[in-house]
Scaffold this active site. Structure first.
Site, PDB file in Angstrom:
ATOM      1  N   LYS A   1       0.775  -1.238   0.000  1.00 38.22           N
ATOM      2  CA  LYS A   1       0.000   0.000   0.000  1.00 38.22           C
ATOM      3  C   LYS A   1       0.816   1.303   0.000  1.00 38.22           C
ATOM      4  CE  LYS A   1      -4.264  -1.888   0.691  1.00 38.22           C
ATOM      5  NZ  LYS A   1      -5.480  -1.631  -0.089  1.00 38.22           N
TER       6      LYS A   1
ATOM      7  N   SER B   1       0.663  -9.964  -1.022  1.00 37.08           N
ATOM      8  CA  SER B   1       0.396  -8.532  -0.899  1.00 37.08           C
ATOM      9  C   SER B   1       0.671  -7.970   0.490  1.00 37.08           C
ATOM     10  CB  SER B   1      -1.039  -8.240  -1.321  1.00 37.08           C
ATOM     11  OG  SER B   1      -1.939  -9.043  -0.596  1.00 37.08           O
TER      12      SER B   1
END
Lengths: 314, 314
Positions: free
Chosen positions: B52, B300
């Site tokens: 992110k 991720s």
């Protein structure tokens, strides 16, 4: 053996080995860095999950192409088995009776023959000699007391310097001294300002004793969870190199090794075996030690029995 | 937004983010690869332990330099908090009542103010609006429905192609679609032969439904352990991009996510959160699927409650 030999070695092996990541973790800095950065050279992500294939491959490439019969209880066994498979060289590994099933499987996986012999180093070395005599060909390769192996292990430091040259302290574990003698040579011949620190478990602190007495000392029946660092002494070839190039020797209790495994697990998300976490344990065990700049720690391997790991991490 | 925008974005952010490793593991190939290689793009080693920060930093660099008030329960919160600290921009994060303490601490650590509001997305969005009105300045940034964020997340694929261009299949998880729309754009505009596959948990399979129905579908009250993928739908900005560039959509049960977490833990030595292991779970849940070449899986994130992790790994 000098820096140039390690560079030539790297050209020889680089396409077959992994270039392992040099990781940085903010949470680890906060916990242990004292205002400096902590970098992790992750040899746990090397092929067979330890740095050993570097030296094993270099040795098999440089020596006569004859069958290998050698002794190992762990990561070197897997590495020689892998290197033999790469080069079509038959490999036999003599392992102790109490070898962990994960390490035996890891060795057989690459096609090596496994022979079990006794529980002591001597029983296994005798079996290696016996097999070589019986078979009439082949040779044995030491996991550390061998210049070709040392060159290969030195490529760990070569990669670190390529990845991030601006650090001050370099920590690696010392068992037989193969990894450390290769890395210390590369670092000190690159820049004498790199400070090189060898770390050992309390229960196998033969290198620490050797430095104090100025000659190779032995610790028989080493007692530590760091099973990769139990060799009774550093090698005769390693000793003068270590003596010349290693700046400091630090000793850590097993409890600090477990705690550094826990930091790596919880803060970074890495599964590291006890030997592999021993270099970082220096910071845990020696809070009085003050870094003068950024630090590199070699995480030398990740082959750990998961049941034991889960118990240690509880 | 196109490939060139993602390349420009990378020049903007590259010195501040981590270039994460692309790992290969032989044991994983043996277990799941069906004769092809499995590569892991380890965004769990990114700053704040998820991908992110790439998009958050790009958004804060490109948009007006005013305070940010935004909603997030997890990894985006930590990323915006980090990016605000880098650029001296005040950040307020609205989080749900049931937020995990590890994610709240991770957010506060970088200096953001945390405001708790209700349990639903709507309650938190309302609180964001209220705070912006009260304060009379600032703006909110979506974790996925924003071209600047998408550009940033697309740099994951850019790095993969730089690290190893010769693969066939690219797997990434789909929540709001920020990561996937950036990566799919980069990959398809680089080479249409890359096959791009989006993976979702069964309990939050809104993208799968959207593709079947040809329009954005919503799944309210998503039910999955993959807490990063619970957004009710993909974003309006993401949808046309995903619709154009994603080749296939796959759905996996939570049990397959846990199993892929276990493979990553035991065979590779990585701690991955459920959302982060969802792409690899496609191979576990769909043994009938046949790869046509080497595969890349985006891991991720690695922010997981360690107590839960230990229970799942038992």
């Amino acid at each position: 053996m000098n820096k140039k030999d390690i560079e030539n070695c790297y050209e020889r092996i680089r396409t077959r080995i992994q270039r392992t990541p040099l990781l940085h973790s903010d949470p680890l800095d906060s916990r242990l860095g004292k205002g400096h950065k902590i970098y992790l050279k992750c040899e746990n992500f090397q092929i067979t999950r330890s740095y050993k294939p570097r030296g094993a491959l270099n040795a098999l490439l440089k020596k006569p192409k004859v069958p290998v019969v050698t002794r190992s209880s762990g990561n070197f066994a897997q590495a020689v088995s892998w290197a033999g498979a790469q080069l079509d060289i038959p490999v036999t590994i003599v392992m102790p009776e109490n070898v962990s099933s994960i390490k035996m499987e890891g060795t057989r996986k690459w096609g090596a023959e496994v022979v079990i012999a006794g529980t002591t180093y001597q029983e296994q070395y005798d079996k290696v000699d016996e097999l070589l005599r019986q078979r009439g060909e082949g040779h044995s390769i030491s996991a550390f007391n061998d210049l070709d192996v040392i060159e290969g292990q030195g490529t760990v430091a070569l990669e670190v310097v390529e990845q991030m040259p601006a650090f001050r302290h370099f920590f690696a574990p010392v068992g037989g001294g193969g990894l450390m003698s290769g890395c210390a040579t590369y670092l000190k011949e690159t820049d004498p300002n790199y400070e090189v620190i060898g770390v050992e478990p309390e229960g196998a602190a033969d290198f620490f004793q050797s430095r104090q007495q100025g000659k190779i000392c032995r610790v028989e029946n080493a007692d530590t969870i760091a099973d990769g660092l139990r060799s009774p002494s550093v090698g005769e070839i390693n000793w003068p190199i270590l003596n010349r190039y290693v700046d400091e020797s630090m000793v850590v209790p097993d409890q600090a090794i477990i705690e550094s495994m826990r930091y790596l697990f919880e803060e970074v998300g890495l599964v590291i075996e006890p030997s592999g976490a021993t270099s970082l344990a220096a910071l845990v065990a020696h809070p009085e030690w003050e870094p003068k700049g950024d630090m590199v720690f070699v995480l030398s391997g990740g082959n750990v029995d998961m049941k034991k790991f889960m118990v240690w991490m509880r």
